[in-house]
Write a protein that holds these residues in place. Structure first.
Motif, PDB file in Angstrom:
ATOM      1  N   VAL A   1       1.192  -5.331  -0.586  1.00  0.00           N
ATOM      2  CA  VAL A   1       0.135  -6.166   0.002  1.00  0.00           C
ATOM      3  C   VAL A   1      -1.181  -6.103  -0.776  1.00  0.00           C
ATOM      4  CG1 VAL A   1       1.148  -5.988   2.302  1.00  0.00           C
ATOM      5  CG2 VAL A   1      -0.683  -4.416   1.651  1.00  0.00           C
ATOM      6  N   GLY A   2      -1.414  -5.034  -1.526  1.00  0.00           N
ATOM      7  CA  GLY A   2      -2.640  -4.899  -2.311  1.00  0.00           C
ATOM      8  C   GLY A   2      -3.731  -4.128  -1.579  1.00  0.00           C
ATOM      9  N   ASP A   3      -4.707  -3.679  -2.360  1.00  0.00           N
ATOM     10  CA  ASP A   3      -5.803  -2.861  -1.808  1.00  0.00           C
ATOM     11  C   ASP A   3      -6.653  -3.613  -0.792  1.00  0.00           C
ATOM     12  OD1 ASP A   3      -5.114  -0.584  -3.256  1.00  0.00           O
ATOM     13  OD2 ASP A   3      -6.449  -1.085  -4.937  1.00  0.00           O
ATOM     14  N   ALA A   4      -6.954  -4.880  -1.071  1.00  0.00           N
ATOM     15  CA  ALA A   4      -7.808  -5.655  -0.157  1.00  0.00           C
ATOM     16  C   ALA A   4      -7.151  -5.782   1.220  1.00  0.00           C
ATOM     17  CB  ALA A   4      -8.107  -7.030  -0.746  1.00  0.00           C
ATOM     18  N   GLN A   5      -5.861  -6.069   1.241  1.00  0.00           N
ATOM     19  CA  GLN A   5      -5.156  -6.186   2.523  1.00  0.00           C
ATOM     20  C   GLN A   5      -5.056  -4.817   3.199  1.00  0.00           C
ATOM     21  OE1 GLN A   5      -4.328  -8.970   4.106  1.00  0.00           O
ATOM     22  NE2 GLN A   5      -3.607  -7.765   5.850  1.00  0.00           N
ATOM     23  N   GLY A   6      -4.877  -3.760   2.407  1.00  0.00           N
ATOM     24  CA  GLY A   6      -4.851  -2.405   2.970  1.00  0.00           C
ATOM     25  C   GLY A   6      -6.164  -2.070   3.665  1.00  0.00           C
ATOM     26  N   ARG A   7      -7.293  -2.429   3.033  1.00  0.00           N
ATOM     27  CA  ARG A   7      -8.607  -2.203   3.666  1.00  0.00           C
ATOM     28  C   ARG A   7      -8.745  -3.029   4.935  1.00  0.00           C
ATOM     29  NH1 ARG A   7     -10.097  -2.032  -1.675  1.00  0.00           N
ATOM     30  NH2 ARG A   7     -10.745  -4.219  -1.700  1.00  0.00           N
ATOM     31  N   ALA A   8      -8.251  -4.263   4.891  1.00  0.00           N
ATOM     32  CA  ALA A   8      -8.320  -5.124   6.079  1.00  0.00           C
ATOM     33  C   ALA A   8      -7.492  -4.540   7.225  1.00  0.00           C
ATOM     34  CB  ALA A   8      -7.843  -6.534   5.732  1.00  0.00           C
ATOM     35  N   GLU A   9      -6.320  -4.011   6.903  1.00  0.00           N
ATOM     36  CA  GLU A   9      -5.477  -3.385   7.931  1.00  0.00           C
ATOM     37  C   GLU A   9      -6.149  -2.131   8.495  1.00  0.00           C
ATOM     38  OE1 GLU A   9      -2.929  -4.683   9.329  1.00  0.00           O
ATOM     39  OE2 GLU A   9      -2.436  -6.271   7.918  1.00  0.00           O
ATOM     40  N   ALA A  10      -6.802  -1.361   7.619  1.00  0.00           N
ATOM     41  CA  ALA A  10      -7.537  -0.175   8.089  1.00  0.00           C
ATOM     42  C   ALA A  10      -8.666  -0.592   9.015  1.00  0.00           C
ATOM     43  CB  ALA A  10      -8.069   0.624   6.903  1.00  0.00           C
TER      44      ALA A  10
ATOM     45  N   VAL B   1      -6.096   5.959  14.351  1.00  0.00           N
ATOM     46  CA  VAL B   1      -6.126   5.054  13.194  1.00  0.00           C
ATOM     47  C   VAL B   1      -4.952   5.343  12.257  1.00  0.00           C
ATOM     48  CG1 VAL B   1      -7.450   4.365  11.148  1.00  0.00           C
ATOM     49  CG2 VAL B   1      -8.610   4.668  13.345  1.00  0.00           C
ATOM     50  N   GLN B   2      -4.670   6.608  12.001  1.00  0.00           N
ATOM     51  CA  GLN B   2      -3.563   6.980  11.125  1.00  0.00           C
ATOM     52  C   GLN B   2      -2.227   6.510  11.689  1.00  0.00           C
ATOM     53  OE1 GLN B   2      -5.857  10.934   9.621  1.00  0.00           O
ATOM     54  NE2 GLN B   2      -3.738  11.237  10.143  1.00  0.00           N
ATOM     55  N   ARG B   3      -2.046   6.657  12.993  1.00  0.00           N
ATOM     56  CA  ARG B   3      -0.779   6.229  13.602  1.00  0.00           C
ATOM     57  C   ARG B   3      -0.647   4.711  13.554  1.00  0.00           C
ATOM     58  NH1 ARG B   3       2.201   8.468  18.865  1.00  0.00           N
ATOM     59  NH2 ARG B   3       3.986   7.108  18.713  1.00  0.00           N
ATOM     60  N   CYS B   4      -1.749   4.009  13.815  1.00  0.00           N
ATOM     61  CA  CYS B   4      -1.765   2.548  13.743  1.00  0.00           C
ATOM     62  C   CYS B   4      -1.369   2.086  12.337  1.00  0.00           C
ATOM     63  CB  CYS B   4      -3.161   2.041  14.119  1.00  0.00           C
ATOM     64  SG  CYS B   4      -3.405   0.262  13.925  1.00  0.00           S
ATOM     65  N   LEU B   5      -1.982   2.703  11.326  1.00  0.00           N
ATOM     66  CA  LEU B   5      -1.655   2.340   9.946  1.00  0.00           C
ATOM     67  C   LEU B   5      -0.216   2.718   9.597  1.00  0.00           C
ATOM     68  CD1 LEU B   5      -5.036   3.248   8.251  1.00  0.00           C
ATOM     69  CD2 LEU B   5      -3.968   0.971   8.304  1.00  0.00           C
ATOM     70  N   GLY B   6       0.252   3.854  10.118  1.00  0.00           N
ATOM     71  CA  GLY B   6       1.629   4.277   9.890  1.00  0.00           C
ATOM     72  C   GLY B   6       2.618   3.290  10.478  1.00  0.00           C
ATOM     73  N   ASP B   7       2.303   2.740  11.667  1.00  0.00           N
ATOM     74  CA  ASP B   7       3.171   1.743  12.289  1.00  0.00           C
ATOM     75  C   ASP B   7       3.268   0.477  11.436  1.00  0.00           C
ATOM     76  OD1 ASP B   7       3.642   3.443  14.398  1.00  0.00           O
ATOM     77  OD2 ASP B   7       2.283   2.418  15.800  1.00  0.00           O
ATOM     78  N   LYS B   8       2.262   0.233  10.603  1.00  0.00           N
ATOM     79  CA  LYS B   8       2.247  -0.931   9.720  1.00  0.00           C
ATOM     80  C   LYS B   8       2.837  -0.632   8.347  1.00  0.00           C
ATOM     81  CE  LYS B   8      -1.777  -2.885  11.982  1.00  0.00           C
ATOM     82  NZ  LYS B   8      -2.924  -3.758  11.799  1.00  0.00           N
ATOM     83  N   GLY B   9       3.290   0.630   8.159  1.00  0.00           N
ATOM     84  CA  GLY B   9       3.934   0.998   6.903  1.00  0.00           C
ATOM     85  C   GLY B   9       3.038   1.676   5.888  1.00  0.00           C
ATOM     86  N   PHE B  10       1.791   1.955   6.254  1.00  0.00           N
ATOM     87  CA  PHE B  10       0.861   2.632   5.323  1.00  0.00           C
ATOM     88  C   PHE B  10       0.903   4.127   5.530  1.00  0.00           C
ATOM     89  CE2 PHE B  10      -0.874  -1.637   5.958  1.00  0.00           C
ATOM     90  CZ  PHE B  10      -1.096  -2.055   4.660  1.00  0.00           C
ATOM     91  N   ASP B  11       0.593   4.883   4.464  1.00  0.00           N
ATOM     92  CA  ASP B  11       0.488   6.335   4.535  1.00  0.00           C
ATOM     93  C   ASP B  11      -0.967   6.718   4.309  1.00  0.00           C
ATOM     94  OD1 ASP B  11       3.217   6.892   4.900  1.00  0.00           O
ATOM     95  OD2 ASP B  11       3.599   6.835   2.747  1.00  0.00           O
ATOM     96  N   VAL B  12      -1.577   7.395   5.310  1.00  0.00           N
ATOM     97  CA  VAL B  12      -2.952   7.882   5.165  1.00  0.00           C
ATOM     98  C   VAL B  12      -2.872   9.288   4.615  1.00  0.00           C
ATOM     99  CG1 VAL B  12      -5.088   8.450   6.375  1.00  0.00           C
ATOM    100  CG2 VAL B  12      -3.756   6.454   7.082  1.00  0.00           C
ATOM    101  N   ILE B  13      -3.540   9.508   3.471  1.00  0.00           N
ATOM    102  CA  ILE B  13      -3.491  10.834   2.851  1.00  0.00           C
ATOM    103  C   ILE B  13      -4.783  11.624   3.057  1.00  0.00           C
ATOM    104  CG2 ILE B  13      -1.768  10.203   1.139  1.00  0.00           C
ATOM    105  CD1 ILE B  13      -4.065   9.955  -0.910  1.00  0.00           C
ATOM    106  N   GLY B  14      -5.768  11.002   3.663  1.00  0.00           N
ATOM    107  CA  GLY B  14      -7.033  11.688   3.927  1.00  0.00           C
ATOM    108  C   GLY B  14      -8.091  10.701   4.342  1.00  0.00           C
ATOM    109  N   TRP B  15      -9.335  11.212   4.399  1.00  0.00           N
ATOM    110  CA  TRP B  15     -10.484  10.375   4.788  1.00  0.00           C
ATOM    111  C   TRP B  15     -11.592  10.612   3.787  1.00  0.00           C
ATOM    112  CZ3 TRP B  15     -10.869   7.258   9.276  1.00  0.00           C
ATOM    113  CH2 TRP B  15      -9.698   7.234  10.046  1.00  0.00           C
ATOM    114  N   ASN B  16     -12.278   9.534   3.421  1.00  0.00           N
ATOM    115  CA  ASN B  16     -13.364   9.665   2.461  1.00  0.00           C
ATOM    116  C   ASN B  16     -14.415   8.610   2.703  1.00  0.00           C
ATOM    117  OD1 ASN B  16     -14.719  10.815   0.390  1.00  0.00           O
ATOM    118  ND2 ASN B  16     -13.409  10.011  -1.208  1.00  0.00           N
TER     119      ASN B  16
END
Length: 156
Positions: free
Chosen positions: A48-57, A141-156
């Motif tokens: 999906v790309g970084d921009a869509q990943g940020r939008a999903e976050a 937020v991590q679980r929501c993103l995980g349900d969409k197929g993303f892996d959260v590795i930390g926060w920054n």
């Protein structure tokens, strides 16, 4: 000469206490409530790309807020800062009085006075300090993103 030594020792103790407070006031980076999730470049993010990943976050963070969660823990930073400041000030004042050779009464009086000053400084510092990040918010937020197929590795 003895009076000059007392004044110098008191000034050193005050400088030490005040020099420590600004360092405690900053709360940035991954420890900040305003930190954002960092996504691992797994198959979903690559597709999906970084921009869509940020939008999903952003969407997941909005869902967490809609559920009543906030990025910062609701703690009383003013009271906590006052308590820490009073303790640090009291100890610093008593140590300063011991170093300068005051009697027991002088040590107690100096400790109480410094505790009042430290408590006031700590309350002010606590009023300007950012709270800690909420682990419940981040987990949501991590679980929501995980349900969409993303892996959260930390926060920054």
């Amino acid at each position: 000469m003895h009076r000059k030594l007392k004044h110098r020792a008191g000034a050193c103790v005050l400088a030490l206490v005040l020099g420590v407070l600004p360092g405690c006031a900053s709360n940035t980076g991954s420890a900040s409530p305003s930190a954002r999730p960092v996504l691992y470049p797994n198959a979903t993010l690559n597709r999906v790309g970084d921009a869509q990943g940020r939008a999903e976050a952003d969407a997941c963070m909005a869902r967490a807020a809609a559920a009543g969660l906030t990025p910062a823990e609701n703690t009383n930073a003013v009271a906590r800062g006052a308590g820490v400041g009073a303790a640090a000030g009291g100890v610093a004042g008593a140590v300063g009085a011991l170093i300068t050779g005051r009697g027991t009464e002088g040590v107690i009086r100096a400790g109480a006075g410094a505790a009042a000053v430290g408590g006031s400084a700590g309350a002010v510092q606590g009023a300007f300090r950012h709270d800690r990040p909420s682990s419940t918010y981040r987990t949501y937020v991590q679980r929501c993103l995980g349900d969409k197929g993303f892996d959260v590795i930390g926060w920054n």
